[in-house]
Structures are given as C-alpha cells and as structure tokens.
Scaffold this motif. Structure first.
Motif, PDB file in Angstrom:
ATOM      1  N   VAL A  57       0.821  -1.206   0.000  1.00  0.00           N
ATOM      2  CA  VAL A  57       0.000   0.000   0.000  1.00  0.00           C
ATOM      3  C   VAL A  57       0.859   1.262   0.000  1.00  0.00           C
ATOM      4  N   ALA A  58       2.128   1.118  -0.254  1.00  0.00           N
ATOM      5  CA  ALA A  58       3.019   2.274  -0.265  1.00  0.00           C
ATOM      6  C   ALA A  58       2.747   3.138  -1.498  1.00  0.00           C
ATOM      7  N   THR A  59       2.903   4.448  -1.332  1.00  0.00           N
ATOM      8  CA  THR A  59       2.736   5.376  -2.442  1.00  0.00           C
ATOM      9  C   THR A  59       3.974   6.244  -2.557  1.00  0.00           C
ATOM     10  N   LEU A  60       4.064   6.957  -3.648  1.00  0.00           N
ATOM     11  CA  LEU A  60       5.198   7.841  -3.861  1.00  0.00           C
ATOM     12  C   LEU A  60       5.019   9.178  -3.148  1.00  0.00           C
ATOM     13  N   GLU A  61       3.782   9.498  -2.776  1.00  0.00           N
ATOM     14  CA  GLU A  61       3.493  10.781  -2.135  1.00  0.00           C
ATOM     15  C   GLU A  61       3.527  10.614  -0.615  1.00  0.00           C
ATOM     16  N   PRO A  62       4.205  11.500   0.096  1.00  0.00           N
ATOM     17  CA  PRO A  62       4.236  11.376   1.556  1.00  0.00           C
ATOM     18  C   PRO A  62       2.873  11.701   2.162  1.00  0.00           C
ATOM     19  N   GLY A  63       2.569  11.045   3.253  1.00  0.00           N
ATOM     20  CA  GLY A  63       1.317  11.305   3.943  1.00  0.00           C
ATOM     21  C   GLY A  63       1.436  12.510   4.857  1.00  0.00           C
ATOM     22  N   ALA A  64       0.306  12.980   5.333  1.00  0.00           N
ATOM     23  CA  ALA A  64       0.307  14.121   6.254  1.00  0.00           C
ATOM     24  C   ALA A  64       0.664  13.617   7.647  1.00  0.00           C
ATOM     25  N   PRO A  65       1.599  14.261   8.319  1.00  0.00           N
ATOM     26  CA  PRO A  65       1.949  13.818   9.670  1.00  0.00           C
ATOM     27  C   PRO A  65       0.807  14.087  10.638  1.00  0.00           C
ATOM     28  N   GLU A  66       0.723  13.245  11.641  1.00  0.00           N
ATOM     29  CA  GLU A  66      -0.317  13.395  12.656  1.00  0.00           C
ATOM     30  C   GLU A  66       0.038  14.565  13.567  1.00  0.00           C
ATOM     31  N   ALA A  67      -0.940  15.401  13.856  1.00  0.00           N
ATOM     32  CA  ALA A  67      -0.717  16.533  14.762  1.00  0.00           C
ATOM     33  C   ALA A  67      -0.499  15.995  16.172  1.00  0.00           C
ATOM     34  N   THR A  68       0.590  16.423  16.790  1.00  0.00           N
ATOM     35  CA  THR A  68       0.924  15.930  18.124  1.00  0.00           C
ATOM     36  C   THR A  68       1.274  17.089  19.053  1.00  0.00           C
ATOM     37  N   GLU A  69       1.305  16.786  20.331  1.00  0.00           N
ATOM     38  CA  GLU A  69       1.770  17.730  21.345  1.00  0.00           C
ATOM     39  C   GLU A  69       2.535  16.935  22.397  1.00  0.00           C
ATOM     40  N   ILE A  70       3.273  17.628  23.225  1.00  0.00           N
ATOM     41  CA  ILE A  70       4.082  16.971  24.247  1.00  0.00           C
ATOM     42  C   ILE A  70       3.446  17.195  25.610  1.00  0.00           C
ATOM     43  N   VAL A  71       3.341  16.086  26.360  1.00  0.00           N
ATOM     44  CA  VAL A  71       2.785  16.116  27.705  1.00  0.00           C
ATOM     45  C   VAL A  71       3.863  15.610  28.655  1.00  0.00           C
ATOM     46  N   GLN A  72       4.047  16.319  29.782  1.00  0.00           N
ATOM     47  CA  GLN A  72       5.009  15.869  30.780  1.00  0.00           C
ATOM     48  C   GLN A  72       4.262  15.090  31.852  1.00  0.00           C
ATOM     49  N   VAL A  73       4.781  13.919  32.183  1.00  0.00           N
ATOM     50  CA  VAL A  73       4.143  13.030  33.149  1.00  0.00           C
ATOM     51  C   VAL A  73       4.359  13.599  34.548  1.00  0.00           C
ATOM     52  N   GLY A  74       3.264  13.730  35.284  1.00  0.00           N
ATOM     53  CA  GLY A  74       3.330  14.229  36.661  1.00  0.00           C
ATOM     54  C   GLY A  74       3.321  13.074  37.652  1.00  0.00           C
ATOM     55  N   SER A  75       3.454  13.401  38.906  1.00  0.00           N
ATOM     56  CA  SER A  75       3.445  12.396  39.956  1.00  0.00           C
ATOM     57  C   SER A  75       2.069  11.722  40.003  1.00  0.00           C
ATOM     58  N   GLY A  76       2.045  10.400  39.950  1.00  0.00           N
ATOM     59  CA  GLY A  76       0.788   9.654  40.022  1.00  0.00           C
ATOM     60  C   GLY A  76       0.089   9.489  38.687  1.00  0.00           C
ATOM     61  N   ASP A  77       0.596  10.078  37.623  1.00  0.00           N
ATOM     62  CA  ASP A  77      -0.032   9.919  36.306  1.00  0.00           C
ATOM     63  C   ASP A  77       0.208   8.519  35.772  1.00  0.00           C
ATOM     64  N   THR A  78      -0.789   7.989  35.088  1.00  0.00           N
ATOM     65  CA  THR A  78      -0.673   6.694  34.435  1.00  0.00           C
ATOM     66  C   THR A  78      -0.977   6.876  32.957  1.00  0.00           C
ATOM     67  N   LEU A  79      -0.575   5.911  32.176  1.00  0.00           N
ATOM     68  CA  LEU A  79      -0.859   5.967  30.746  1.00  0.00           C
ATOM     69  C   LEU A  79      -2.364   5.918  30.505  1.00  0.00           C
TER      70      LEU A  79
END
Length: 121
Positions: A57-79
């Motif tokens: 299913v590969a193509t020659l055209e690159p796909g759009a990257p997924e919009a992401t952000e960075i989160v910092q894990v705090g004390s007691g946080d779980t996935l």
C-alpha cells in the motif's frame, strides 16, 4: 532329469535389502532430496515476495503527519489516565496504543518528568 543353468553375467545384481525398482520410477539420493527441498523453498520464497509486493500500500506521495503535542508526566499519572483525558469517543485503549506507538514504549510504566508525544486534541 534335466538341468538348466542361467548365465548371470548380464543380469543386474539385486540391491541388498531392497526390492528392485519398478520401471519408470525415480529414486532420489540424499543429495537429490536436499536439492529438491532447496528448490521448493526458493520457489516458495519467491512466490511470497511477489504476493506481498503486489498487495503493498506504499505510495510515492508522503502522507500528512499526525498533529501531536508533548505532555510531561506528573506524579501519580498513568498511561490510562493520560489516554482517557485525550480519548474523545471513550476509546481509551485505542488512544493508549497510539501513545505507545508514537513514543515506542515497551511497557505502560511511566516515570515522573517523562515527556510523552500524544495526539493533539
């Protein structure tokens, strides 16, 4: 009494412990069996390569990257807790898998201060 003798000089000698092979049959030696096995494996590998290449299913055209952000894990946080905050439709497990894949996590254990790339909400 009549005596009959057979001349065995022109007859093939019988194999020890084996029945004579019938006409038209093929006997393979150990080397022949190895060659047949290797040819079959190479043929199966070649067929597998061509079948999987046809369904690529590969193509020659690159796909759009997924919009992401960075989160910092705090004390007691779980996935699970971070994923449940980001999951809009209640599909927390799917969001957990996306976060694991984005960060190449080997387990769900997080450390305080760890930075995670998460999908933007």
């Amino acid at each position: 009494m009549t005596t009959m003798s057979l001349d065995t000089r022109f007859a093939p000698a019988p194999a020890r412990g084996r029945a004579p092979a019938a006409a038209g049959t093929v006997r393979l030696t150990r080397r022949g069996r190895v060659v047949v096995l290797l040819v079959a494996l190479v043929l199966a590998f070649a067929v597998g390569v061509f079948v999987t290449a046809a369904s690529s299913v590969a193509t020659l055209e690159p796909g759009a990257p997924e919009a992401t952000e960075i989160v910092q894990v705090g004390s007691g946080d779980t996935l699970w807790g971070i994923a449940s905050e980001l999951a809009e439709d209640g599909r927390v497990r799917d969001m957990m898998h996306r976060i694991e894949r984005l960060n190449a996590l080997e387990s769900t254990a997080l450390q305080t201060g760890q930075r995670l790339v998460v999908p933007a909400s």
